[in-house]
Design an enzyme around this catalytic site. Structure first.
Site, mmCIF file in Angstrom:
data_model
loop_
_atom_site.group_PDB
_atom_site.id
_atom_site.type_symbol
_atom_site.label_atom_id
_atom_site.label_comp_id
_atom_site.label_asym_id
_atom_site.label_seq_id
_atom_site.Cartn_x
_atom_site.Cartn_y
_atom_site.Cartn_z
ATOM 1 N N ARG A 258 0.854 -1.086 0.067
ATOM 2 C CA ARG A 258 -0.129 0.112 -0.069
ATOM 3 C C ARG A 258 0.835 1.228 -0.140
ATOM 4 O O ARG A 258 1.472 1.457 0.977
ATOM 5 C CB ARG A 258 -0.829 0.094 1.355
ATOM 6 C CG ARG A 258 -1.829 1.019 1.169
ATOM 7 C CD ARG A 258 -2.638 1.013 2.826
ATOM 8 N NE ARG A 258 -3.808 0.236 2.783
ATOM 9 C CZ ARG A 258 -4.459 0.216 3.882
ATOM 10 N NH1 ARG A 258 -4.295 0.963 4.988
ATOM 11 N NH2 ARG A 258 -5.594 -0.652 4.168
ATOM 12 N N SER B 75 -13.004 -3.337 -0.375
ATOM 13 C CA SER B 75 -13.243 -3.033 0.866
ATOM 14 C C SER B 75 -14.783 -2.701 1.174
ATOM 15 O O SER B 75 -15.548 -1.995 0.290
ATOM 16 C CB SER B 75 -12.463 -1.615 1.262
ATOM 17 O OG SER B 75 -11.045 -1.777 1.279
ATOM 18 N N LYS C 176 -5.650 4.622 9.385
ATOM 19 C CA LYS C 176 -6.825 5.095 8.262
ATOM 20 C C LYS C 176 -7.715 5.737 8.923
ATOM 21 O O LYS C 176 -8.617 5.342 9.375
ATOM 22 C CB LYS C 176 -7.320 3.603 7.938
ATOM 23 C CG LYS C 176 -7.876 3.749 6.657
ATOM 24 C CD LYS C 176 -7.672 3.074 5.501
ATOM 25 C CE LYS C 176 -8.650 3.275 4.251
ATOM 26 N NZ LYS C 176 -8.032 2.559 2.952
#
Lengths: 212, 212
Positions: A44, A111, A140
């Site tokens: 990521r 997601s 996040k």
């Protein structure tokens, strides 16, 4: 055989980036999580150039295989360019059906943070779901309020059993037991493994607490 | 027929983003640059989510066609997802040959700032070159020292005549004459058109000063 059938996406997903696992430590780190029994490494990367991301991905692929499925967060172009195994798409990334058109051979994860997000993505047939955030997480800030183990269980009950549900968000060796008990097929973690002094043991501890 | 043969990439390229041309003004702006005789609109988005970029690209494509070729900066995935006509790749973006593998039907442009960068990209057969920065420009701080009209001429002389050379960097209606005189097949501009009170006239002025 479908893309996901060629890859085991159940079990432990370890999320990494060059800031958490720098290129010099990739060989040792990936060997450790592999030895611990992880299934997937997800890369990521939010900053930097495409060229630097591809250089990092090339290293990850070199040391992850065989044994680990390599999934790229967000960037279908990077996944295709680097010959990764799959791509993970958030709610603001490419829609699953569009990514499938661009990359029919990739594993595609999506997601999902609620039943309505599940219903929206269901027709596009992702290969697995990333469900959360289960617990509060510092990594996040846009993930919304945690859904808790009960929220995870409700989504697991709505989703067909052959579609893997990977729980994400604040999961540690201490709370993972309840996550497996809620029916998760896998757990995705950042801190629990990348910040551990012993990544192999950290992965093993996540699995030991009741993985199916 | 090759991708570039289906599209005219000579002439004026206008570079836009949602900050310079907001969605509400796209219809009027694109009609104006089209009326002025522009060939290409390049969408260069550095911030925000993929979903918002795709929404902007959808609008651009809706109002650009027919008449304008639509090229996406950097993001091959967005170009493919939105069904744009091409992609423009900088030195830190996907390599041209990799982009060609991912998107064989797209026009592919490549940024070149020196003869050595031209020699490096030549084997990968881009469809056009973006050459610059010709003059100093405030919008690209990483563009390196300007190559000037003489630098542009040297690259133009090294590049086969059937490969379009699009000059970029600080080009205005006042200095564009020397750019055409140096052999450019096109000019790419941001400020000269997006900051003009009359974008149609601004494009026409760029062309009038000696486009081939």
């Amino acid at each position: 055989m479908t893309a996901v059938a060629r890859h085991n996406v159940r079990g432990v997903h370890v999320l990494i980036d060059p800031g958490r696992v720098d290129p010099a430590h990739l060989p040792e780190f990936l060997a450790a999580v592999k030895a611990g029994g992880a299934s997937v490494v997800q890369v990521r990367i939010k900053d930097g150039s495409t060229r630097s991301a591809l250089a990092y991905l090339d290293l990850v692929l070199q040391y992850a295989r065989p044994g680990l499925t390599v999934i790229v967060n967000d960037r279908v172009d990077w996944a295709l360019a680097a010959h990764a195994d799959g791509v993970h798409l958030g709610q603001e990334d490419l829609p699953v059906d569009v990514a499938r058109r661009l990359a029919p051979h990739l594993v595609i994860g999506a997601s999902v943070g609620s039943l309505s997000e599940w219903r929206a993505v269901q027709p596009h047939r992702p290969d697995y779901l990333g469900v959360g955030a289960v617990f509060a997480t510092p990594s996040k800030s846009d993930a919304g309020a945690p859904i808790g183990v009960d929220g995870l269980r409700r989504i697991r009950e709505a989703v067909p059993l052959d579609l893997p549900v990977i729980a994400i968000g604040g999961i540690t060796g201490d709370n993972v037991g309840a996550v497996w008990e809620a029916g998760a097929d896998g757990v995705a973690v950042i801190h629990a493994v990348t910040e551990s002094p012993d990544p192999e043991r950290a992965v093993r501890r996540l699995l030991r607490s009741g993985a199916r």
